[in-house]
Design an enzyme around this catalytic site. Structure first.
Site, PDB file in Angstrom:
ATOM      1  N   SER A 345       0.996  -1.317  -0.070  1.00 11.53           N
ATOM      2  CA  SER A 345       0.058  -0.080   0.010  1.00 11.53           C
ATOM      3  C   SER A 345       0.805   1.466   0.022  1.00 11.53           C
ATOM      4  O   SER A 345       0.427   2.023  -0.767  1.00 11.53           O
ATOM      5  CB  SER A 345      -1.134  -0.047   1.242  1.00 11.53           C
ATOM      6  OG  SER A 345      -0.212   0.308   2.374  1.00 11.53           O
ATOM      7  N   ASN A 346       2.060   1.178   0.673  1.00 10.03           N
ATOM      8  CA  ASN A 346       3.070   2.317   0.669  1.00 10.03           C
ATOM      9  C   ASN A 346       3.391   2.666  -0.660  1.00 10.03           C
ATOM     10  O   ASN A 346       3.794   3.361  -1.197  1.00 10.03           O
ATOM     11  CB  ASN A 346       4.128   2.201   1.727  1.00 10.03           C
ATOM     12  CG  ASN A 346       3.843   2.582   3.150  1.00 10.03           C
ATOM     13  OD1 ASN A 346       3.659   3.815   3.117  1.00 10.03           O
ATOM     14  ND2 ASN A 346       3.650   1.789   4.131  1.00 10.03           N
ATOM     15  N   LEU A 422      19.203  -5.244   5.556  1.00  9.36           N
ATOM     16  CA  LEU A 422      20.311  -5.255   4.428  1.00  9.36           C
ATOM     17  C   LEU A 422      21.550  -5.192   5.101  1.00  9.36           C
ATOM     18  O   LEU A 422      21.641  -4.717   6.248  1.00  9.36           O
ATOM     19  CB  LEU A 422      20.187  -3.640   3.655  1.00  9.36           C
ATOM     20  CG  LEU A 422      18.578  -3.821   2.848  1.00  9.36           C
ATOM     21  CD1 LEU A 422      18.396  -2.315   2.673  1.00  9.36           C
ATOM     22  CD2 LEU A 422      18.822  -4.472   1.752  1.00  9.36           C
ATOM     23  N   ASN A 436      13.477   4.281   5.304  1.00  2.00           N
ATOM     24  CA  ASN A 436      12.389   3.353   5.607  1.00  2.00           C
ATOM     25  C   ASN A 436      11.430   4.044   6.168  1.00  2.00           C
ATOM     26  O   ASN A 436      11.563   4.965   6.856  1.00  2.00           O
ATOM     27  CB  ASN A 436      13.350   2.263   6.399  1.00  2.00           C
ATOM     28  CG  ASN A 436      12.256   1.400   6.874  1.00  2.00           C
ATOM     29  OD1 ASN A 436      11.259   0.871   6.122  1.00  2.00           O
ATOM     30  ND2 ASN A 436      12.503   0.907   8.111  1.00  2.00           N
ATOM     31  N   HIS A 438       8.735   3.312   9.032  1.00  3.23           N
ATOM     32  CA  HIS A 438       8.733   2.127  10.339  1.00  3.23           C
ATOM     33  C   HIS A 438       7.049   2.581  10.951  1.00  3.23           C
ATOM     34  O   HIS A 438       7.220   3.465  11.337  1.00  3.23           O
ATOM     35  CB  HIS A 438       9.662   2.151  11.050  1.00  3.23           C
ATOM     36  CG  HIS A 438       9.877   1.117  12.161  1.00  3.23           C
ATOM     37  ND1 HIS A 438      10.218  -0.131  11.930  1.00  3.23           N
ATOM     38  CD2 HIS A 438       9.492   1.102  13.452  1.00  3.23           C
ATOM     39  CE1 HIS A 438      10.030  -0.677  12.940  1.00  3.23           C
ATOM     40  NE2 HIS A 438       9.700   0.200  14.176  1.00  3.23           N
TER      41      HIS A 438
HETATM   42  C1  GAR Z   1       3.997  -0.637   6.726  1.00  2.00           C
HETATM   43  O1  GAR Z   1       3.198  -0.436   7.856  1.00  2.00           O
HETATM   44  C2  GAR Z   1       5.415  -0.422   7.409  1.00  2.00           C
HETATM   45  O2  GAR Z   1       5.515   0.596   8.034  1.00  2.00           O
HETATM   46  C3  GAR Z   1       5.741  -1.658   7.777  1.00  2.00           C
HETATM   47  O3  GAR Z   1       5.235  -2.687   6.933  1.00  2.00           O
HETATM   48  C4  GAR Z   1       4.126  -2.062   6.609  1.00  2.00           C
HETATM   49  C5  GAR Z   1       4.001  -2.331   4.889  1.00  2.00           C
HETATM   50  O4  GAR Z   1       2.813  -2.314   4.369  1.00  2.00           O
HETATM   51  N1  GAR Z   1       7.465  -1.731   7.626  1.00  2.00           N
HETATM   52  C6  GAR Z   1       7.886  -2.448   8.725  1.00  2.00           C
HETATM   53  O5  GAR Z   1       7.375  -2.987   9.616  1.00  2.00           O
HETATM   54  C7  GAR Z   1       9.516  -2.253   8.373  1.00  2.00           C
HETATM   55  N2  GAR Z   1      10.180  -2.662   9.568  1.00  2.00           N
HETATM   56  P1  GAR Z   1       2.518  -2.019   2.755  1.00  2.00           P
HETATM   57  O6  GAR Z   1       3.102  -3.234   2.297  1.00  2.00           O
HETATM   58  O7  GAR Z   1       0.955  -1.971   2.730  1.00  2.00           O
HETATM   59  O8  GAR Z   1       3.177  -0.885   2.364  1.00  2.00           O
END
Ligand code: GAR
Length: 516
Positions: A345-346, A422, A436, A438
């Protein structure tokens, strides 16, 4: 037994036919005696002075062919215009440097000399040279039965021009806020014909029965020499681009300095019926734009205050609407890769942001560590290159990723739900260029299960953070954070949902902050 005598003719090469063609070429060139500047004294090469009106002459040379447009000529058994294409493809490149075409040479290689066909091709070449005001000073015809199948041939052209050193159109002439004027093409010109023929084959279209396509697909490439040289002589333009293979974006980028981009509003581009027809055959916009000229054959750039609209319109014989011109902005978009492992989604949000005018980035590559990442579907939807790397061998995988990033000229990396850590080596290589997102208010709750931990700890607030990626997990410098209230009724799912909404606002805002 009588021994068979081997001759060149028996092997498929007919010198007599070739001689007849040479005689025909000489007759054309002697018809043009009064205008000839080049002499073929020794019979091997043509010699001439460089015209005196060049004070400090520089020589410019270009070569090109017409691609598989010749196959269209073969299907339609019509050869009298591809010679114009041949000349156009080289001389339109010459004038981009500001050079005046002086001479042209052709090369035809063919399965078997067919005088009718060759004369027809040459007729086009002579016409092209006439339009470009340059002299056909020589050529070569090679009969190559072992290389080409029956009826097949290829043509190539070489043009040489001269430009006064002072008049060379250079990148440094171009400045921010200059305007670009798009000059119409006559049609497909001579690029993208493999794709055109692929469509014809797949749709089982018989060109001979289709009036519209028959006309469009052999329409000669427009030669812009006279108009463009007139503009240069009148000091009206500071640069130009010939829109050939690679399309509008790539070819404009070739002539503008680093750091500038052409802010092209595609809605302003007037396309032609043939491009609408091609697009209808399942070719997406991105593919259309990098394969075809899509209606714009040549671009001219001007300094706004130098525009003498009346003179320009007179020389180009077109009506110009200033508001339809493309502006050169000072922002070059940063080629970006997004690394994902999940829903994406991001990623989707970043792609949509990248398409906004204000965005400093373009998303050019999607990398995932798993083929199960749902977000990978976005690659097809938005025509973005994707690559899956399964991390069986960590070191080698990162090497391959680095090579791909280099190949794709990626300058910036966004991690968006990428669930692999990484290596320090990799992070060092892209130091300050990896960010990133988080789902916590760092430095609280590094790593996984952030929402769970926040709820368990009865925190009053949660949120999300965009940070640079550093050697230690989730510890790099924070770029932006967004705090949200954590309610007693919140559970892991509802909190994740709420945080995600904020993430979609935060990531673009952080990128804007970085590049402003
Ligand atoms: C998001 O909430 C992001 O912040 C998290 O994974 C999700 C991805 O959602 N990232 C982490 O936890 C990284 N440590 P998405 O695939 O819908 O963008």
């Amino acid at each position: 037994m009588k021994k068979e005598k081997f001759t060149y003719e028996k092997s498929g090469v007919n010198i007599n036919a070739a001689d007849n063609f040479v005689k025909f070429i000489s007759s054309i060139s002697s018809n043009n005696k009064g205008k000839k500047k080049f002499n073929n004294i020794g019979g091997f090469g043509s010699i001439s002075n460089i015209p005196k009106y060049f004070k400090n002459p520089k020589i410019v040379a270009c070569t090109d062919g017409v691609g598989t447009k010749i196959e269209i000529a073969n299907i339609l058994n019509k050869y009298d215009t591809i010679g114009i294409d041949l000349v156009a493809m080289s001389v339109n490149d010459l004038i981009v440097q500001g050079a005046r075409p002086l001479l042209f040479l052709d090369y035809i290689s063919i399965n078997k000399i067919n005088l009718k066909k060759l004369k027809s091709i040459l007729k086009g070449i002579v016409k092209g040279c006439k339009i470009s005001n340059c002299e056909l000073v020589g050529g070569e015809t090679a009969e190559m039965p072992g290389t080409y199948e029956k009826g097949k041939f290829d043509i190539a052209g070489f043009a040489v021009g001269v430009v006064d050193e002072k008049k060379i159109l250079k990148k440094k002439n171009i400045k921010q806020n200059d305007l670009i004027l798009a000059i119409p093409s006559s049609g497909v010109h001579s690029n993208g014909y493999s794709l055109v023929r692929y469509v014809l084959k797949n749709k089982k279209i018989n060109l001979n029965n289709n009036n519209f396509l028959r006309k469009e697909l052999l329409k000669p490439t427009k030669i812009y020499v006279k108009e463009v040289l007139n503009l240069i002589d009148n000091k009206l333009i500071n640069s130009c681009a010939n829109i050939t293979g690679g399309g509008l974006e790539d070819n404009i980028q070739r002539v503008i300095p680093d750091g500038l981009v052409a802010d092209i509003d595609l809605n302003k581009v007037k396309t032609k019926k043939i491009f609408k027809w091609l697009k209808k055959n399942n070719i997406d916009d991105k593919e259309m734009l990098k394969t075809f000229n899509c209606g714009v054959g040549f671009c001219l750039s001007f300094l706004l205050k130098n525009i003498n609209l009346m003179l320009l319109e007179k020389l180009l014989q077109v009506k110009i609407k200033l508001n339809l011109m493309v502006k050169l902005t000072g922002l070059k978009k940063i080629k970006t890769a997004v690394f994902i492992s999940g829903t994406g989604s991001n990623l989707k949000n970043l792609i949509e942001f990248s398409k906004e005018k204000r965005s400093p980035i373009t998303i050019d590559l999607i990398i995932s560590n798993t083929s199960q990442a749902k977000g990978l579907q976005l690659a097809n939807r938005f025509s973005i290159k994707k690559k899956i790397f399964d991390y069986k061998n960590f070191r080698n995988t990162e090497k391959d990723i680095t090579a791909l990033l280099k190949k794709e000229k990626i300058e910036f990396i966004c991690l968006a739900g990428f669930m692999k850590i990484l290596s320090n080596d990799f992070i060092k290589k892209f130091n300050g260029k990896i960010v990133n997102i988080h789902p916590s208010l760092l430095p609280k709750y590094k790593g996984l299960n952030t929402h769970n931990r926040a709820i368990k700890n009865k925190d009053k607030f949660s949120g999300c953070t965009v940070h640079y990626v550093a050697a230690k997990l989730d510890s790099g410098k924070i770029i932006l954070q967004k705090k949200i209230k954590l309610l007693i009724k919140d559970n892991e799912v509802s909190l994740a949902k709420k945080v995600l909404v904020q993430e979609h606002k935060l990531y673009p805002a952080a990128i804007m902050k970085i590049f402003n």
